[in-house]
Design a protein around this motif. Structure first.
Motif, PDB file in Angstrom:
ATOM      1  N   LEU A   3     -41.196 -14.401  47.964  1.00  0.00           N
ATOM      2  CA  LEU A   3     -41.971 -14.985  49.060  1.00  0.00           C
ATOM      3  C   LEU A   3     -41.549 -14.413  50.408  1.00  0.00           C
ATOM      4  O   LEU A   3     -42.389 -14.159  51.281  1.00  0.00           O
ATOM      5  CB  LEU A   3     -41.808 -16.507  49.072  1.00  0.00           C
ATOM      6  N   LEU A   4     -40.242 -14.201  50.581  1.00  0.00           N
ATOM      7  CA  LEU A   4     -39.758 -13.635  51.837  1.00  0.00           C
ATOM      8  C   LEU A   4     -40.190 -12.188  51.986  1.00  0.00           C
ATOM      9  O   LEU A   4     -40.619 -11.761  53.067  1.00  0.00           O
ATOM     10  CB  LEU A   4     -38.233 -13.739  51.935  1.00  0.00           C
ATOM     11  N   ARG A   7     -43.805 -11.716  52.966  1.00  0.00           N
ATOM     12  CA  ARG A   7     -44.090 -12.107  54.348  1.00  0.00           C
ATOM     13  C   ARG A   7     -43.219 -11.330  55.351  1.00  0.00           C
ATOM     14  O   ARG A   7     -43.249 -11.615  56.530  1.00  0.00           O
ATOM     15  CB  ARG A   7     -43.883 -13.605  54.507  1.00  0.00           C
ATOM     16  N   ILE A   9     -39.979 -11.398  55.889  1.00  0.00           N
ATOM     17  CA  ILE A   9     -39.056 -12.302  56.580  1.00  0.00           C
ATOM     18  C   ILE A   9     -37.665 -12.073  56.007  1.00  0.00           C
ATOM     19  O   ILE A   9     -37.479 -12.048  54.788  1.00  0.00           O
ATOM     20  CB  ILE A   9     -39.477 -13.775  56.390  1.00  0.00           C
ATOM     21  N   LEU A  14     -34.784 -16.718  58.094  1.00  0.00           N
ATOM     22  CA  LEU A  14     -34.972 -17.994  57.405  1.00  0.00           C
ATOM     23  C   LEU A  14     -33.788 -18.922  57.671  1.00  0.00           C
ATOM     24  O   LEU A  14     -33.971 -20.113  57.926  1.00  0.00           O
ATOM     25  CB  LEU A  14     -35.150 -17.770  55.894  1.00  0.00           C
ATOM     26  N   ILE A  43     -38.631 -24.986  54.386  1.00  0.00           N
ATOM     27  CA  ILE A  43     -38.995 -23.627  53.952  1.00  0.00           C
ATOM     28  C   ILE A  43     -40.493 -23.539  53.686  1.00  0.00           C
ATOM     29  O   ILE A  43     -41.144 -22.561  54.073  1.00  0.00           O
ATOM     30  CB  ILE A  43     -38.189 -23.216  52.700  1.00  0.00           C
ATOM     31  N   GLU A  44     -41.052 -24.554  53.045  1.00  0.00           N
ATOM     32  CA  GLU A  44     -42.494 -24.537  52.756  1.00  0.00           C
ATOM     33  C   GLU A  44     -43.317 -24.515  54.044  1.00  0.00           C
ATOM     34  O   GLU A  44     -44.306 -23.777  54.134  1.00  0.00           O
ATOM     35  CB  GLU A  44     -42.870 -25.749  51.887  1.00  0.00           C
ATOM     36  N   LEU A  47     -42.893 -21.017  55.632  1.00  0.00           N
ATOM     37  CA  LEU A  47     -43.621 -19.971  54.906  1.00  0.00           C
ATOM     38  C   LEU A  47     -45.091 -20.323  54.671  1.00  0.00           C
ATOM     39  O   LEU A  47     -45.809 -19.578  54.016  1.00  0.00           O
ATOM     40  CB  LEU A  47     -42.940 -19.696  53.563  1.00  0.00           C
ATOM     41  N   ASP A  48     -45.511 -21.477  55.176  1.00  0.00           N
ATOM     42  CA  ASP A  48     -46.892 -21.953  55.021  1.00  0.00           C
ATOM     43  C   ASP A  48     -47.289 -22.047  53.535  1.00  0.00           C
ATOM     44  O   ASP A  48     -48.312 -21.520  53.118  1.00  0.00           O
ATOM     45  CB  ASP A  48     -47.855 -21.037  55.786  1.00  0.00           C
TER      46      ASP A  48
END
Length: 179
Positions: A3-4, A7, A9, A14, A43-44, A47-48
């Motif tokens: 996920l990072l 995106r 990131i 984070l 985190i959600e 990270l949307d």
């Protein structure tokens, strides 16, 4: 964590957003530390992601690890019971689930059978039992009667087993009629 990367990131970014250290984020991402509800929520949002996504992933991973431990426990018990005597090197690298189920019924005790029911769906266990053990007829009659009665709540196991033996025999004699 994918996920990072998707995106673009960094762990440091984070960590800054969560107000924790980067090593803490690294531990969380590696699965070495469980996410708290608060951390997952932060985190959600950061990270949307839909609510609960990370906790579902975490629980899914924990469940996979737990099932792997159960399977290893059964394999160890089967190996100790010499269930794999026909394999030249003892325990084979990959044991099919069907073989684990059949050998657990035939070689292990009630606690291990309970573990098997925790590991595999009841429908899968019953299918293996019906296809691999029931057709053996008189050879496994007492064991199959007990399994039918205790594990599958079959009221008249003898009649049920006779009917299932006939069904399995017909499937083998007439493969075109198999479901």
């Amino acid at each position: 964590m994918q996920l990072l990367k998707r995106r673009n990131i960094s762990e440091a970014r984070l960590a800054e957003a969560l107000k924790v250290s980067r090593p803490m984020v690294a531990c969380i991402l590696k699965g070495e530390r469980a996410l708290s509800l608060k951390q997952a929520s932060h985190i959600e949002r950061f990270l949307d992601l839909p609510e609960g996504t990370l906790l579902k992933m975490q629980i899914g991973n924990q469940l996979q690890e737990y099932k792997a431990e159960l399977k290893q426990s059964l394999l160890n018990s089967l190996s100790s019971a010499h269930a794999f005597w026909s394999h030249p090197m003892g325990l084979p690298d990959e044991v099919p689930d069907e073989e684990i189920i059949e050998k657990t019924f035939m070689c292990l005790d009630v606690e291990d059978i309970a573990t098997m029911f925790e590991l595999y769906p009841k429908s899968q266990i019953k299918k293996v039992w019906l296809e691999h053990m029931v057709p053996q007829g008189d050879y496994l009659r007492r064991l199959n009667t007990m399994i039918a009665y205790v594990y599958f709540d079959i009221d008249n196991p003898e009649r049920y087993l006779q009917r299932q033996e006939n069904i399995q025999l017909n499937k083998r004699l007439n493969p075109c009629m198999a479901d």
